[in-house]
Design an enzyme around this catalytic site. Sequence first.
Site, PDB file in Angstrom:
ATOM      1  CD  GLN A  78      -3.058   0.838   0.386  1.00  0.00           C
ATOM      2  OE1 GLN A  78      -3.563  -0.251   0.277  1.00  0.00           O
ATOM      3  NE2 GLN A  78      -3.500   1.876  -0.282  1.00  0.00           N
ATOM      4  CG  PHE A  79       2.125   3.602  -3.648  1.00  0.00           C
ATOM      5  CD1 PHE A  79       2.290   4.954  -3.882  1.00  0.00           C
ATOM      6  CD2 PHE A  79       1.181   2.907  -4.384  1.00  0.00           C
ATOM      7  CE1 PHE A  79       1.528   5.608  -4.835  1.00  0.00           C
ATOM      8  CE2 PHE A  79       0.417   3.552  -5.339  1.00  0.00           C
ATOM      9  CZ  PHE A  79       0.585   4.903  -5.564  1.00  0.00           C
ATOM     10  CB  THR A  80      -1.898   5.318  -1.027  1.00  0.00           C
ATOM     11  OG1 THR A  80      -2.553   4.234  -0.379  1.00  0.00           O
ATOM     12  CG2 THR A  80      -2.006   5.174  -2.538  1.00  0.00           C
TER      13      THR A  80
END
Length: 147
Positions: A78-80
Site C-alpha cells: 500500500q504505497f499510498t
Amino acid sequence: MKALLQRVDYAEVRVAGKITGKIDAGLCVLLGVVEDDTEKDLTQLAEKVCNLRIFDDENGVMNRSLLDTGGQMLVVSQFTLCADCKKGRRPSWHLAAKPEFAKDMYNRFTKAVQALGIKTQNGIFQTEMKVSLCNNGPVTIMLDTKE
C-alpha cells in the site's frame, strides 16, 4: 515502514477478479515502504505486528497477540500510506520507496512474519487490488517505524 493493521474476522484480496490471498480471523496489514527503510525497520515492524496485544482474552480485554491466538495475516502492499499531504490538495508520493526496493522489503516482511510462525497470504505487488474484510471491533491501528 508503515503498517495499517485491521483486526478482522476474515479478509481477502482479489486481482483481476481472482482471489490471490484469503484469511480467516487475524490481521489485514496494509504495508507501505518508504525510501529510507532498513532491515531494522522491517524486523522491528514484523515483531511488533505479531506481538501487539490487540485480541481479546477470555475476559474481553485486549490482552492477546496474533501469536497467542494463532491468527493469520493478509499482507497487502500500500504505497499510498506514504503520502505526503502537507502542501496543496494532491498527495505527493516522494516519500514512497522505488518499486524494486519496496517489493523486496514487502516480500522480506512477509517472510519475517512467517518465520515468527504466522500463516500469511498476500496481494500481488504493484497491481490494482480489491480488498474485502470484516473489521472486528473495529480495531484499526497505524504503526510507523519512524515514530
